[in-house]
Design a protein around this motif. Structure first.
Motif, mmCIF file in Angstrom:
data_model
loop_
_atom_site.group_PDB
_atom_site.id
_atom_site.type_symbol
_atom_site.label_atom_id
_atom_site.label_comp_id
_atom_site.label_asym_id
_atom_site.label_seq_id
_atom_site.Cartn_x
_atom_site.Cartn_y
_atom_site.Cartn_z
ATOM 1 N N GLY A 26 -6.029 6.263 11.528
ATOM 2 C CA GLY A 26 -5.819 6.784 10.175
ATOM 3 C C GLY A 26 -4.790 5.969 9.424
ATOM 4 N N LEU A 27 -3.697 5.630 10.089
ATOM 5 C CA LEU A 27 -2.635 4.864 9.443
ATOM 6 C C LEU A 27 -3.134 3.481 9.022
ATOM 7 C CD1 LEU A 27 0.486 5.749 11.640
ATOM 8 C CD2 LEU A 27 0.234 6.190 9.192
ATOM 9 N N LEU A 28 -3.885 2.837 9.903
ATOM 10 C CA LEU A 28 -4.378 1.496 9.569
ATOM 11 C C LEU A 28 -5.335 1.534 8.382
ATOM 12 C CD1 LEU A 28 -4.814 -0.007 13.133
ATOM 13 C CD2 LEU A 28 -3.349 -0.905 11.312
ATOM 14 N N ASP A 29 -6.202 2.550 8.386
ATOM 15 C CA ASP A 29 -7.127 2.692 7.258
ATOM 16 C C ASP A 29 -6.362 2.932 5.961
ATOM 17 O OD1 ASP A 29 -9.441 2.188 8.521
ATOM 18 O OD2 ASP A 29 -10.082 4.278 8.733
ATOM 19 N N ALA A 37 -3.587 -0.458 -3.994
ATOM 20 C CA ALA A 37 -3.114 0.685 -4.799
ATOM 21 C C ALA A 37 -1.982 0.233 -5.716
ATOM 22 C CB ALA A 37 -2.629 1.797 -3.882
ATOM 23 N N PRO A 38 -1.785 0.936 -6.832
ATOM 24 C CA PRO A 38 -0.777 0.503 -7.802
ATOM 25 C C PRO A 38 0.618 1.047 -7.503
ATOM 26 C CG PRO A 38 -1.995 2.341 -8.698
ATOM 27 C CD PRO A 38 -2.560 2.081 -7.328
ATOM 28 N N PHE A 39 0.963 1.223 -6.237
ATOM 29 C CA PHE A 39 2.321 1.716 -5.950
ATOM 30 C C PHE A 39 2.789 1.226 -4.576
ATOM 31 C CE2 PHE A 39 -0.690 4.876 -4.394
ATOM 32 C CZ PHE A 39 -0.236 5.127 -3.102
ATOM 33 N N PRO A 40 4.102 1.069 -4.402
ATOM 34 C CA PRO A 40 4.644 0.762 -3.080
ATOM 35 C C PRO A 40 5.010 2.058 -2.336
ATOM 36 C CG PRO A 40 6.375 0.594 -4.702
ATOM 37 C CD PRO A 40 5.139 1.025 -5.442
ATOM 38 N N VAL A 41 5.193 1.954 -1.038
ATOM 39 C CA VAL A 41 5.654 3.089 -0.231
ATOM 40 C C VAL A 41 7.030 2.736 0.322
ATOM 41 C CG1 VAL A 41 5.190 4.562 1.748
ATOM 42 C CG2 VAL A 41 3.294 3.670 0.394
ATOM 43 N N GLU A 62 4.486 -1.181 15.311
ATOM 44 C CA GLU A 62 3.465 -1.418 16.317
ATOM 45 C C GLU A 62 2.144 -0.779 15.866
ATOM 46 O OE1 GLU A 62 5.013 -0.219 20.200
ATOM 47 O OE2 GLU A 62 2.921 0.154 20.782
ATOM 48 N N TRP A 63 2.243 0.425 15.334
ATOM 49 C CA TRP A 63 1.040 1.159 14.939
ATOM 50 C C TRP A 63 0.381 0.569 13.695
ATOM 51 C CZ3 TRP A 63 2.876 6.982 15.475
ATOM 52 C CH2 TRP A 63 2.912 7.303 16.836
ATOM 53 N N LEU A 64 1.208 0.111 12.765
ATOM 54 C CA LEU A 64 0.672 -0.401 11.507
ATOM 55 C C LEU A 64 0.527 -1.917 11.579
ATOM 56 C CD1 LEU A 64 2.929 1.835 9.345
ATOM 57 C CD2 LEU A 64 0.467 1.748 9.037
ATOM 58 N N ASP A 65 -0.081 -2.473 10.555
ATOM 59 C CA ASP A 65 -0.192 -3.923 10.466
ATOM 60 C C ASP A 65 1.120 -4.455 9.894
ATOM 61 O OD1 ASP A 65 -0.664 -6.541 9.796
ATOM 62 O OD2 ASP A 65 -2.747 -6.176 9.204
ATOM 63 N N PRO A 66 1.930 -5.127 10.718
ATOM 64 C CA PRO A 66 3.281 -5.479 10.261
ATOM 65 C C PRO A 66 3.290 -6.510 9.135
ATOM 66 C CG PRO A 66 2.849 -6.426 12.415
ATOM 67 C CD PRO A 66 1.668 -5.567 12.083
ATOM 68 N N ARG A 67 2.168 -7.134 8.858
ATOM 69 C CA ARG A 67 2.155 -8.112 7.764
ATOM 70 C C ARG A 67 2.409 -7.455 6.415
ATOM 71 N NH1 ARG A 67 -3.528 -10.685 8.137
ATOM 72 N NH2 ARG A 67 -3.938 -8.553 8.811
ATOM 73 N N TRP A 68 2.064 -6.201 6.291
ATOM 74 C CA TRP A 68 2.202 -5.525 4.995
ATOM 75 C C TRP A 68 3.399 -4.577 4.965
ATOM 76 C CZ3 TRP A 68 -0.755 -8.760 2.865
ATOM 77 C CH2 TRP A 68 -1.946 -9.171 3.478
ATOM 78 N N ASP A 93 15.117 -6.251 -1.887
ATOM 79 C CA ASP A 93 14.228 -6.037 -0.750
ATOM 80 C C ASP A 93 13.122 -5.017 -0.995
ATOM 81 O OD1 ASP A 93 15.677 -7.857 0.676
ATOM 82 O OD2 ASP A 93 16.926 -6.368 1.683
ATOM 83 N N LEU A 94 13.035 -4.497 -2.213
ATOM 84 C CA LEU A 94 12.016 -3.468 -2.449
ATOM 85 C C LEU A 94 10.615 -4.022 -2.216
ATOM 86 C CD1 LEU A 94 13.312 -1.705 -5.673
ATOM 87 C CD2 LEU A 94 13.315 -0.810 -3.345
ATOM 88 N N PRO A 95 9.754 -3.241 -1.564
ATOM 89 C CA PRO A 95 8.383 -3.722 -1.353
ATOM 90 C C PRO A 95 7.626 -3.740 -2.674
ATOM 91 C CG PRO A 95 8.572 -1.439 -0.671
ATOM 92 C CD PRO A 95 9.961 -1.894 -1.022
ATOM 93 N N PRO A 96 6.787 -4.738 -2.906
ATOM 94 C CA PRO A 96 5.950 -4.722 -4.118
ATOM 95 C C PRO A 96 4.831 -3.694 -3.973
ATOM 96 C CG PRO A 96 5.384 -6.595 -2.760
ATOM 97 C CD PRO A 96 6.546 -5.925 -2.087
ATOM 98 N N LYS A 97 4.095 -3.497 -5.044
ATOM 99 C CA LYS A 97 2.980 -2.557 -5.008
ATOM 100 C C LYS A 97 2.020 -2.908 -3.884
ATOM 101 C CE LYS A 97 3.760 -1.468 -9.702
ATOM 102 N NZ LYS A 97 3.791 -1.939 -11.063
ATOM 103 N N GLY A 98 1.512 -1.897 -3.210
ATOM 104 C CA GLY A 98 0.558 -2.140 -2.146
ATOM 105 C C GLY A 98 1.190 -2.353 -0.778
ATOM 106 N N ARG A 99 2.525 -2.436 -0.731
ATOM 107 C CA ARG A 99 3.191 -2.652 0.556
ATOM 108 C C ARG A 99 4.039 -1.456 0.929
ATOM 109 N NH1 ARG A 99 3.477 -8.402 1.444
ATOM 110 N NH2 ARG A 99 1.759 -9.221 0.188
ATOM 111 N N MET A 100 4.526 -1.516 2.182
ATOM 112 C CA MET A 100 5.371 -0.464 2.700
ATOM 113 C C MET A 100 6.723 -1.055 3.065
ATOM 114 S SD MET A 100 3.721 1.940 5.616
ATOM 115 C CE MET A 100 2.318 2.828 4.999
ATOM 116 N N GLY A 101 7.785 -0.355 2.757
ATOM 117 C CA GLY A 101 9.112 -0.801 3.175
ATOM 118 C C GLY A 101 9.771 0.275 4.027
ATOM 119 N N LEU A 102 10.290 -0.126 5.191
ATOM 120 C CA LEU A 102 11.011 0.820 6.054
ATOM 121 C C LEU A 102 12.499 0.490 5.956
ATOM 122 C CD1 LEU A 102 8.729 0.624 9.245
ATOM 123 C CD2 LEU A 102 8.476 2.096 7.248
ATOM 124 N N PHE A 103 13.288 1.458 5.569
ATOM 125 C CA PHE A 103 14.708 1.210 5.329
ATOM 126 C C PHE A 103 15.586 2.049 6.250
ATOM 127 C CE2 PHE A 103 12.606 -0.109 1.478
ATOM 128 C CZ PHE A 103 13.262 -1.299 1.178
#
Lengths: 535, 535
Positions: A26-29, A37-41, A62-68, A93-103
């Motif tokens: 589910g996470l990968l999908d 999508a027009p927003f970052p996470v 590990e679970w997600l695709d670390p490239r994004w 360091d903010l992620p651009p739209k479509g990416r995820m940032g873990l802080f």
């Protein structure tokens, strides 16, 4: 506030291994959908040391695709950073739209550490939190999905975690002196944490408290929360886009029949399986079987009622008001407990406010309005038989309040109660808990007793059917509104005598504390007030 | 912040008497529609004494049907009130759904007066404002329409108003000693007012500053603002109701062709006439014809450039950064002024950032992100040729930013600039103003000169067509973002030499002030930083 995160929740190995593949797929999908999508996470991790922040972040990578994904943790600022305003490095360091940032160890760290180590005043602390609120609100206004996880451990659990790591030569390096230094400051840390969570849980950027003790539990909880939130935000964005398009077209669209299969932005074949986690609530850990001997009860009851009578008269003389809030399951014995209190009082000194459905006049106002109007003059006791918590209990469960309404009610209620307590009012909140079996027995007894039959309504039976929903609502309520200033008292009420004794005891204790405080501070305030009137 | 409310705006008797009947009819109709609407209207009046608060409230009671209005002004709390939390009396008086409440001397009074009279610290002031924000946000979340009018008078205008009232035996009673006491505290009052307006102008409850000097102007302005807001809120509520209905139906509605007459909640026959007020902006009061003699200019320019060179080197040594922002009409001479500045500098000490359309990478981020990334290390000067103000200028006027986006940008920009200034950065903001005729002359000159022709684009001509829209946007920008910490310098630029001199002068003055401050405070900070590094 953290009581609901110290329940020792666990997930079995089997359940975990069953859930993880579904969650990962589910996470990968979701991550793939997110890319266009027009927003970052933006995902923020805070919490107690060894509460599993780092492990969870590693697992997500590990679970997600670390490239994004960008993952960032911040230490003391470099020279480069110190030469610019504090938030420069976070903006960078903010992620651009479509990416995820873990802080991790990010904008929350300095304010909390400064406060815990007495390097900042409460006002400076609040100022730093205001800065955070403005920052996150700006990002959320711009469309960002912001998730914040607070990984919690109780003081003992934290000590156990540190000791265990130290005992193993392979993990010893993970425990430093500063970990133990922090542990010794646990209470101060938790006080600061409560303030952080309350103040910065704004709409669209609220904290979720996660019990950090069991690795499997916290991993699944965080993973599932991220998946659910990303899915919901994708859907919402899509809906929003359509509504805006419509508004622009200014078309007069008559509501149509719902088609069999609602269209969706999710491409066919995408994994949309929903993951269910077993829910452990604070109520399930209460030992409702606690009892008190009848003789002991009779004796103590008289003692307490005498003490209460004295306290209430003293409070009246001092102008100390008190508010008692009674919530609980139907037939849990709230009414009986209230009668045992007022039996000790003079009718002029208290009022009991039973809260039923709002009147027409009340419905035309904000839901808190009808509680404000019942605030009494100084020195009186006001007893609410059900209360403003209806908003997050019955109104939530029955759907009378929309999700946005009951969700923001937690902050509104905390704010309301802050004003009461800061005004010097003694506030006691009781949740009466009985087992589901005990409730059934009491319902049946009521049916069988002529003079009690009127107390049992169809609504009681309907509410009973939604027991599980109510249990979730109660758990959330306690998580969000059991604050240091206004904590809940959970009353184990299968034994009515035990429950009444606990209530009497609590009320006496709180009143005495309020009186002592008023005698100290109130005397001063009175003096300055008199001076003001003269001046 | 108040500069735009000290322009001496007036409305002629004729224009007033023409507009009032239309306005009154509109207001009465709107009030009738409101009666069955699911929200109350809460209107707050604040501002300078004699700015027309009371007269305006009286007039509204005359114009509207007073049966559906509550009007409340608050003095010192009665015993009844003092015995309850402060907000009890405000909650008690809130208008129910379908009604209007006019509030004067209400929840804003005590915080402002306490601050002005030094009875509260800045932190306590902020805390009181936070309470207000929570209160108003709660009401707005519940659907209330909240309007807040700040009736402003300049210090001289206030004195004139007081003197005039005192001179007339019939109105003498309206001036008390406390009015004069307040007048002597004018600067402190305005400082507190700016903080109030900035902090409490939250989404859905923002302040509108109204110039209070001319009775006809302020009456029409307030009346029109109320009418427009009530109409818009009625329409929005209706739209929202439909969207919610749709979401519930979960119907997949394809956008339809707009029908000829969009349906509306407004019954036929309702007055929907729109009232236009003549718009006077801060720019219209600038005297662009100011000039400077060429010989004087040549001499002074050299002096200033020498002074600037010295200041920039000193600033570098001290680590004082500076940021210059240049905004203005096309062909107003921003580039020429920038060249006169950098001519005095070493290329390693500054950077000029020309701001054009955002790059792809920048578009994937929050709009402020690309300005954060350009912040330089300590001691440098950064010159923005156009800036973050594009959000509230070109993006607003051209519709690139939605209304909600550019409206909230004022607060976001103020917050951003606060962070710059609090970090010790010297910030100068210039708006270059030329007359429309002068712009035309310059455009034509550019067309006629081969080596200047490239500077003139079709976009310049297009922008020129929207001159009036830009003028409104500039006026709003200055109202919202010319703060005490980061004021705008308006540059009269028909004479290029005059403009350049004003810029050089301002930059030198600001840099010198920043250096002096850094020498005092910075020395201390450096010391404590060193101590921290040792400790």
């Amino acid at each position: 506030m953290f009581r609901t995160a110290e329940l020792g929740r666990t997930i079995s190995k089997e359940a975990y291994h069953e859930a993880v593949p579904v969650l990962r797929a589910g996470l990968l999908d979701a991550q793939q959908l997110l890319r266009s999508a027009p927003f970052p996470v933006i995902i923020v991790f805070g919490g107690v040391d060894k509460g599993g922040k780092i492990e969870t972040i590693n697992l997500l990578n590990e679970w997600l695709d670390p490239r994004w994904i960008v993952t960032r943790a911040y230490g003391p600022p470099s020279d480069e950073m110190a030469e610019r305003p504090e938030y420069w490095r976070y903006w960078r360091d903010l992620p651009p739209k479509g990416r995820m940032g873990l802080f991790l160890r990010c904008w929350y760290s300095r304010p909390i550490l400064d406060r815990v180590n007495d390097r900042s005043s409460e006002a400076e602390f609040d100022e730093a939190l205001d800065r955070i609120i403005a920052f996150e609100r700006g990002l959320a206004d711009d469309g960002a999905l912001i998730l914040k996880f607070w990984m919690h451990l109780g003081k003992k659990a934290q000590k156990a975690a540190l000791t265990k790591l130290e005992a193993n030569p392979l993990t010893r390096w993970r425990v430093s002196q500063s970990d133990w230094d922090h542990w010794h400051l646990y209470e101060k840390f938790i006080a600061a944490a409560e303030r952080v969570i309350r103040r910065t849980s704004i709409a669209r950027a609220s904290w979720q408290i996660v019990e950090g003790q069991d690795k499997r539990y916290r991993s699944l909880t965080v993973g599932k929360a991220i998946l659910d939130a990303v899915r919901a935000h994708l859907e919402e964005t899509e809906l929003h886009r359509r509504v805006i398009g419509e508004m622009k077209a200014r078309a007069d669209v008559a509501p149509q029949q719902a088609p069999d299969a609602p269209s969706s932005s999710v491409p066919p074949g995408t994994n949309t399986q929903v993951i269910q986690l077993p829910r452990v609530t604070v109520l399930s850990r209460l030992d409702v079987s606690r009892t008190i001997d009848k003789k002991v009860y009779d004796k103590r009851k008289e003692e307490y009622q005498g003490r209460l009578n004295l306290a209430v008269r003293k409070a009246k003389a001092l102008g100390v008001s008190s508010i008692l809030v009674f919530e609980g399951w139907d037939a849990a014995g709230k009414g009986g407990a209230i009668r045992r209190i007022v039996a000790a009082l003079d009718a002029r000194d208290y009022q009991v406010i039973p809260i039923a459905a709002p009147t027409e006049e009340e419905r035309a106002q904000h839901y808190l309005w009808r509680f404000w109007r019942h605030l009494s003059r100084a020195g009186r006791m006001t007893i609410f038989d059900r209360s403003w918590y209806g908003r997050v209990l019955v109104e939530r469960v029955e759907g009378f309040a929309a999700e946005g309404e009951w969700k923001r009610a937690y902050a509104e209620i905390n704010d309301f109660e802050d004003q009461l307590v800061q005004h010097g009012i003694v506030l006691c909140k009781f949740w009466f808990h009985i087992s589901k079996e005990e409730q059934l027995a009491r319902f049946q007894a009521r049916e069988g007793t002529a003079y009690k039959r009127w107390k049992l309504t169809d609504e009681d039976w309907r509410n009973r059917e939604r027991w599980d929903n109510y249990e979730v609502a109660v758990d959330d309520m306690i998580e969000h509104t059991s604050t240091m200033l206004a904590p809940w008292t959970l009353v184990e009420a299968n034994d009515k005598r035990f429950a009444r004794m606990k209530v009497l005891n609590t009320v006496c204790r709180c009143l005495d504390a309020g009186i002592a405080q008023a005698e100290a501070a109130g005397a001063m305030a009175l003096k300055s007030e008199k001076l003001e009137k003269i001046g």
